[in-house]
Design a protein around this motif. Structure first.
Motif, short mmCIF file in Angstrom:
data_model
loop_
_atom_site.label_atom_id
_atom_site.label_comp_id
_atom_site.label_asym_id
_atom_site.label_seq_id
_atom_site.Cartn_x
_atom_site.Cartn_y
_atom_site.Cartn_z
N TRP A 1 -1.91 -1.67 3.68
CA TRP A 1 -1.31 -2.82 4.44
C TRP A 1 -2.80 -2.90 5.62
CZ3 TRP A 1 1.56 -0.30 1.63
CH2 TRP A 1 2.95 -0.98 1.44
N GLN A 2 -2.75 -4.42 6.74
CA GLN A 2 -4.02 -4.48 7.52
C GLN A 2 -3.37 -4.59 8.89
OE1 GLN A 2 -7.16 -7.43 6.82
NE2 GLN A 2 -8.32 -6.22 7.65
N CYS A 3 -4.19 -3.79 9.80
CA CYS A 3 -3.53 -3.81 10.80
C CYS A 3 -4.17 -4.80 11.78
CB CYS A 3 -3.55 -2.55 11.61
SG CYS A 3 -2.83 -2.87 13.51
N SER A 4 -4.15 -5.58 12.99
CA SER A 4 -4.04 -6.79 13.71
C SER A 4 -5.58 -5.68 14.55
CB SER A 4 -2.79 -7.14 14.75
OG SER A 4 -3.22 -6.29 15.29
N CYS A 5 -5.75 -4.84 14.24
CA CYS A 5 -6.89 -4.42 14.86
C CYS A 5 -7.96 -3.65 13.94
CB CYS A 5 -7.17 -2.88 15.47
SG CYS A 5 -6.53 -1.13 14.49
N GLY A 6 -7.50 -4.93 12.33
CA GLY A 6 -8.57 -4.02 10.98
C GLY A 6 -8.40 -2.64 10.09
N HIS A 7 -7.63 -1.94 11.15
CA HIS A 7 -7.26 -0.71 10.07
C HIS A 7 -6.46 -0.98 8.77
CE1 HIS A 7 -7.65 3.91 9.01
NE2 HIS A 7 -6.21 3.32 9.48
N THR A 8 -7.36 -0.71 7.89
CA THR A 8 -5.71 -1.02 6.52
C THR A 8 -5.61 0.70 6.18
OG1 THR A 8 -7.87 -0.27 4.76
CG2 THR A 8 -7.27 -2.41 5.26
N TRP A 9 -3.91 0.51 5.69
CA TRP A 9 -3.65 2.36 6.10
C TRP A 9 -2.45 1.88 4.99
CZ3 TRP A 9 -1.64 -0.18 9.52
CH2 TRP A 9 -0.65 -0.03 9.29
N ASN A 10 -1.75 3.13 4.44
CA ASN A 10 -0.92 2.40 3.78
C ASN A 10 -0.17 3.11 4.53
OD1 ASN A 10 2.03 2.60 1.94
ND2 ASN A 10 1.13 3.58 0.11
N THR A 11 1.38 1.33 4.79
CA THR A 11 2.41 1.59 6.63
C THR A 11 3.11 2.88 5.99
OG1 THR A 11 3.43 0.51 7.39
CG2 THR A 11 2.87 -0.23 5.03
N PHE A 12 3.45 3.05 4.39
CA PHE A 12 4.83 4.56 4.44
C PHE A 12 4.41 5.39 4.31
CE2 PHE A 12 5.58 -0.12 2.18
CZ PHE A 12 6.77 -0.09 2.56
N THR B 1 2.85 6.54 7.51
CA THR B 1 3.44 6.55 8.83
C THR B 1 4.44 6.21 9.56
OG1 THR B 1 2.22 4.86 9.18
CG2 THR B 1 0.47 6.75 8.99
N GLY B 2 4.77 5.68 8.83
CA GLY B 2 6.45 4.74 9.02
C GLY B 2 6.54 3.36 10.22
N GLY B 3 5.28 3.35 9.49
CA GLY B 3 4.76 1.71 9.93
C GLY B 3 4.23 2.14 11.43
N THR B 4 3.78 2.71 11.30
CA THR B 4 2.94 2.90 12.81
C THR B 4 1.40 3.13 12.21
OG1 THR B 4 3.98 4.12 13.68
CG2 THR B 4 1.85 4.11 14.29
N CYS B 5 0.19 1.72 13.06
CA CYS B 5 -1.08 1.88 12.31
C CYS B 5 -1.87 3.81 12.94
CB CYS B 5 -1.96 1.29 12.86
SG CYS B 5 -4.04 0.85 13.20
N PRO B 6 -2.28 3.99 12.40
CA PRO B 6 -3.10 5.55 12.17
C PRO B 6 -4.35 5.53 13.15
CG PRO B 6 -3.35 5.24 10.27
CD PRO B 6 -2.75 4.32 10.75
N LYS B 7 -5.10 4.18 13.46
CA LYS B 7 -6.10 4.36 14.36
C LYS B 7 -5.84 3.66 16.28
CE LYS B 7 -10.61 2.41 14.60
NZ LYS B 7 -11.60 1.05 14.23
N CYS B 8 -5.08 2.39 16.33
CA CYS B 8 -4.92 1.67 17.11
C CYS B 8 -3.08 2.06 17.92
CB CYS B 8 -5.15 0.69 17.33
SG CYS B 8 -3.84 -0.93 16.46
N LYS B 9 -1.97 3.27 17.27
CA LYS B 9 -1.10 3.39 16.99
C LYS B 9 0.29 2.00 17.50
CE LYS B 9 -1.84 7.83 16.73
NZ LYS B 9 -3.03 7.78 16.08
N ILE C 1 3.80 -7.29 -0.55
CA ILE C 1 2.03 -7.56 -0.79
C ILE C 1 2.55 -8.80 -1.99
CG2 ILE C 1 0.16 -6.98 -1.37
CD1 ILE C 1 0.44 -4.16 -0.36
N GLY C 2 1.79 -9.66 -1.69
CA GLY C 2 1.79 -10.77 -3.08
C GLY C 2 1.19 -10.77 -4.59
N TRP C 3 -0.38 -10.02 -3.99
CA TRP C 3 -0.94 -10.78 -5.13
C TRP C 3 -0.64 -8.81 -5.57
CZ3 TRP C 3 -4.97 -5.76 -5.27
CH2 TRP C 3 -4.87 -5.50 -4.33
N ARG C 4 0.08 -8.10 -5.40
CA ARG C 4 0.14 -6.96 -6.38
C ARG C 4 1.37 -6.90 -6.91
NH1 ARG C 4 -0.66 -3.63 -7.97
NH2 ARG C 4 0.37 -1.28 -6.70
N GLY C 5 2.35 -8.19 -6.70
CA GLY C 5 3.39 -8.19 -7.60
C GLY C 5 4.48 -9.18 -6.51
N GLY C 6 4.25 -8.64 -5.03
CA GLY C 6 5.27 -8.98 -4.79
C GLY C 6 5.66 -10.29 -3.96
N CYS C 7 6.47 -10.43 -2.86
CA CYS C 7 7.31 -12.24 -2.43
C CYS C 7 6.07 -12.63 -1.20
CB CYS C 7 8.34 -12.04 -2.59
SG CYS C 7 8.94 -11.31 -1.30
#
Ligand SMILES: [Zn+2]
Ligand SMILES: [Zn+2]
Length: 85
Positions: free
Chosen positions: A21-32, A34-42, A51-57
């Motif tokens: 997932w991509q954060c508004s700060c530009g960092h990408t990580w698996n949000t699960f 960290t429980g939904g917390t961006c590891p870079k900007c917190k 995620i739509g292109w991975r088959g989601g809605c």
């Protein structure tokens, strides 16, 4: 914890460890991880997008709602406590 699975509450799409997932700060990580917390900007993401292109809605749902089996786990924990007292 083994009966907990992660899936979109709206379409049942199940993310994999390699999904990002991509954060508004530009960092990408698996949000699960960290429980939904961006590891870079917190920044804490209360909602998580499917995620739509991975088959989601592509829809947003509260992060907590992605954890399936949580209600059952809490009920189990309460049962254990009840039997102790
Ligand atoms: Zn961030
Ligand atoms: Zn979905």
């Amino acid at each position: 914890m083994s009966n907990i699975k992660i899936a979109c509450p709206k379409c049942d799409w199940e993310p994999e460890a390699s999904d990002r997932w991509q954060c508004s700060c530009g960092h990408t990580w698996n949000t699960f991880d960290t429980g939904g917390t961006c590891p870079k900007c917190k920044k804490r993401w209360k909602d998580t997008q499917c995620i739509g292109w991975r088959g989601g809605c592509n829809q947003w749902s509260p992060h907590i709602d992605w954890y399936r089996g949580l209600d059952e786990l809490i009920k189990e924990l309460l049962k254990v406590e009840e039997s102790v007292f």
